[in-house]
Design an enzyme around this catalytic site. Structure first.
Site, PDB file in Angstrom:
ATOM      1  N   TYR A 102      72.080  81.352 160.290  1.00  0.00           N
ATOM      2  CA  TYR A 102      71.750  81.773 158.923  1.00  0.00           C
ATOM      3  C   TYR A 102      70.246  81.918 158.731  1.00  0.00           C
ATOM      4  O   TYR A 102      69.638  81.231 157.932  1.00  0.00           O
ATOM      5  CB  TYR A 102      72.335  80.780 157.911  1.00  0.00           C
ATOM      6  CG  TYR A 102      73.842  80.915 157.805  1.00  0.00           C
ATOM      7  CD1 TYR A 102      74.398  81.869 156.955  1.00  0.00           C
ATOM      8  CD2 TYR A 102      74.695  80.131 158.573  1.00  0.00           C
ATOM      9  CE1 TYR A 102      75.774  82.031 156.867  1.00  0.00           C
ATOM     10  CE2 TYR A 102      76.070  80.289 158.497  1.00  0.00           C
ATOM     11  CZ  TYR A 102      76.603  81.230 157.633  1.00  0.00           C
ATOM     12  OH  TYR A 102      77.955  81.398 157.556  1.00  0.00           O
ATOM     13  N   TYR A 121      84.944  75.522 153.276  1.00  0.00           N
ATOM     14  CA  TYR A 121      84.275  76.160 154.410  1.00  0.00           C
ATOM     15  C   TYR A 121      85.198  76.077 155.627  1.00  0.00           C
ATOM     16  O   TYR A 121      85.615  74.986 156.025  1.00  0.00           O
ATOM     17  CB  TYR A 121      82.927  75.497 154.747  1.00  0.00           C
ATOM     18  CG  TYR A 121      82.302  76.143 155.955  1.00  0.00           C
ATOM     19  CD1 TYR A 121      81.657  77.381 155.839  1.00  0.00           C
ATOM     20  CD2 TYR A 121      82.412  75.580 157.221  1.00  0.00           C
ATOM     21  CE1 TYR A 121      81.131  78.017 156.947  1.00  0.00           C
ATOM     22  CE2 TYR A 121      81.891  76.216 158.341  1.00  0.00           C
ATOM     23  CZ  TYR A 121      81.257  77.428 158.195  1.00  0.00           C
ATOM     24  OH  TYR A 121      80.750  78.069 159.313  1.00  0.00           O
ATOM     25  N   ASP A 149      92.352  71.705 158.075  1.00  0.00           N
ATOM     26  CA  ASP A 149      91.179  71.996 158.886  1.00  0.00           C
ATOM     27  C   ASP A 149      90.383  70.696 159.049  1.00  0.00           C
ATOM     28  O   ASP A 149      89.624  70.295 158.172  1.00  0.00           O
ATOM     29  CB  ASP A 149      90.342  73.093 158.223  1.00  0.00           C
ATOM     30  CG  ASP A 149      89.080  73.441 159.019  1.00  0.00           C
ATOM     31  OD1 ASP A 149      88.763  72.704 159.973  1.00  0.00           O
ATOM     32  OD2 ASP A 149      88.430  74.439 158.682  1.00  0.00           O
ATOM     33  N   LYS A 153      84.289  70.534 166.577  1.00  0.00           N
ATOM     34  CA  LYS A 153      83.095  69.688 166.450  1.00  0.00           C
ATOM     35  C   LYS A 153      83.116  68.430 167.344  1.00  0.00           C
ATOM     36  O   LYS A 153      82.682  68.510 168.478  1.00  0.00           O
ATOM     37  CB  LYS A 153      82.855  69.344 164.982  1.00  0.00           C
ATOM     38  CG  LYS A 153      82.436  70.587 164.199  1.00  0.00           C
ATOM     39  CD  LYS A 153      81.731  70.267 162.896  1.00  0.00           C
ATOM     40  CE  LYS A 153      80.971  71.465 162.365  1.00  0.00           C
ATOM     41  NZ  LYS A 153      81.696  72.318 161.442  1.00  0.00           N
TER      42      LYS A 153
HETATM   43  C1  LIG Z   1      82.117  73.733 161.387  1.00  0.00           C
HETATM   44  C2  LIG Z   1      83.410  74.039 160.758  1.00  0.00           C
HETATM   45  C3  LIG Z   1      84.171  75.166 161.147  1.00  0.00           C
HETATM   46  C4  LIG Z   1      83.656  76.175 162.135  1.00  0.00           C
HETATM   47  O1  LIG Z   1      83.460  75.653 163.408  1.00  0.00           O
HETATM   48  P1  LIG Z   1      82.480  76.397 164.444  1.00  0.00           P
HETATM   49  O2  LIG Z   1      82.628  75.618 165.711  1.00  0.00           O
HETATM   50  O3  LIG Z   1      81.105  76.342 163.846  1.00  0.00           O
HETATM   51  O4  LIG Z   1      82.967  77.795 164.569  1.00  0.00           O
HETATM   52  C5  LIG Z   1      85.390  75.365 160.541  1.00  0.00           C
HETATM   53  N1  LIG Z   1      85.878  74.499 159.624  1.00  0.00           N
HETATM   54  C6  LIG Z   1      85.192  73.407 159.230  1.00  0.00           C
HETATM   55  C7  LIG Z   1      85.785  72.479 158.234  1.00  0.00           C
HETATM   56  C8  LIG Z   1      83.931  73.144 159.773  1.00  0.00           C
HETATM   57  O5  LIG Z   1      83.228  72.091 159.358  1.00  0.00           O
END
Ligand SMILES: *Cc1c(COP(=O)(O)O)cnc(C)c1O
Length: 421
Positions: free
Chosen positions: A15, A140, A240, A269
């Protein structure tokens, strides 16, 4: 040109403009929970590399796992080929989540893409034309286009991409606060389901903490209701857990706060302890059977680096290390230290709200214009954080020392106090 000049000329950062409009810190190496700059200045890491380095950096067990694997087989295509590392990792994920079928992929965003495709294929297989998703405001879910389409429309600036992004359905996010009443958001959620369920394949949410969209900790009651509605209307519940997973909220997965089981979970992550890019989409036997028994019969995804053996090896080592450690006790200790230290920010003039859960501590300011100055102050005083807008926050490795954690929060607070218009 030295390497920093090359960076300035040629390299995009997240970004950002090119050349970068903000200062970039030249980093030389990492160790445990410290980052060392080119000039050997040491910063205590308050970000754990965007929530991924759950054991800290350069952990001997994780280093060893990678070193061993690189001599055996660094990579092999996954099409038509199986290898032990992928099986061992998948079984660990199955046992931890209580789900059944694992799709290994490259990054969090891609795992969200795969989750959305899986939900649509599942509904197709049942003869249903359901192509929409319900997501929450302030959510997000990643930076690729489909993942972006279920992110908060304002935060992720859907308008930039015109008609290219599919339009999904957004429901009110639950109020901030683990114990706060969320009945209003539940009411909207119910209305949204009633109105749109016939066209909706899945409901996607970050359980208990909405991360990059606002660091919003909320009441798990919301998830209980959402689970109930998803089951009632045959909508798949997609949790997620890319940010929250592997202990960040004090539970292995944040859905456990609500005692619910999702139909699909995404993890990323912390999966490899912050070493390699890898994520996974995990689903139920019902979902994978339904897709596999359909006319099409296959899940339509298959990245080049699917199941990368190096990433699998370090993910296996990271999960085992976590399970063998007193991680829950550590995270709960971190939680109580965050609570104690953040309390001191509560009455500051600039502060709107403080909140924390597990390894996550957040100070929300009334004004978003201080982020860069606060970051600069913290770096000068030996702490690495990266605020965005009004949010000054820290997410730490579970191995952080108590003194270092206190220093992170105290420096954040000192930075806020030192801000003058
Ligand atoms: C970081 C994140 C993503 C995206 O993961 P990337 O490895 O950066 O593509 C998706 N969902 C959530 C909740 C996240 O924190």
């Amino acid at each position: 040109m030295n390497w920093l000049e090359i960076d300035k000329e040629h390299v995009w950062h997240p970004y950002n403009s090119l050349p970068s409009s903000t200062k970039l810190l030249p980093v030389k190496r990492t160790n445990k929970t410290s980052i060392f700059l080119e000039d050997d200045k040491e910063l205590i890491d308050g970000m754990s590399s965007w929530w991924s380095a759950i054991h800290g950096y350069n952990h001997p067990v994780l280093n060893e796992a990678l070193k061993k694997q690189v001599d055996i087989m660094p990579h092999i295509m996954f099409g038509g080929i199986a290898h032990e590392n992928a099986s061992v990792l998948s079984k660990l994920l199955v046992d931890l989540t209580g789900l059944h079928s694992v799709f290994l992929c490259d990054s969090g965003s891609v795992s969200v893409e795969v989750a959305l495709k899986t939900a649509i294929q599942y509904q197709e297989a049942k003869g249903l034309k359901k192509y929409k998703f319900i997501a929450c405001e302030h959510s997000y879910h990643g930076d690729t286009l489909a993942a972006m389409s279920v992110c908060d429309p304002q935060n992720s600036m859907h308008s930039i991409y015109g008609t290219y992004l599919p339009k999904h359905i957004f429901t009110k996010a639950p109020n901030i606060g683990f114990d706060e009443d969320c009945s209003e958001a539940i009411k909207s959620l119910e209305e949204t389901f009633v109105k749109h369920h016939k066209e909706v394949a899945g409901f996607i949410i970050e359980p208990v903490v909405q991360g990059a969209g606002g660091m919003r900790v909320y009441n798990p009651e919301f998830l209980v209701k959402a689970r109930e509605l998803c089951s009632k209307y045959d909508i798949l519940f997609i949790a997620d857990e890319i940010a929250t997973g592997f202990g960040h909220t004090g539970k292995m997965f944040a859905v456990e706060h609500a005692n619910i089981k999702p139909d699909i979970m995404t993890v990323g992550k912390g999966l490899t302890g912050g070493y390699m890019t890898m994520a996974a989409m995990i689903t139920t036997k019902d979902v994978s059977d339904t897709i596999s028994n359909s006319n099409l019969g296959i899940l339509m995804h298959g990245p080049t680096f699917m199941g990368n053996p190096l990433a699998c090896s370090v993910a296996i080592a990271s999960i085992n290390l976590l399970l063998q450690s007193p991680w829950k006790k550590r995270v709960l200790t971190i939680e109580s230290i965050f609570k104690e230290e953040l309390e001191k920010a509560k009455d500051l003039e600039l502060v709107e709200n403080i909140r924390n859960i597990g390894a996550i501590g957040v100070i929300e300011l009334k004004d978003g214009s201080y982020a860069q100055k606060i970051q600069d102050y913290c770096v000068e005083h030996g702490v690495w954080i990266r605020p965005f807008g009004k949010l000054i926050y820290s997410i730490v490795s579970y191995t952080i020392k108590e003194d270092d954690l206190r220093k992170i929060v105290r420096t954040m607070i000192d930075a806020i106090i030192s801000m003058k218009k």
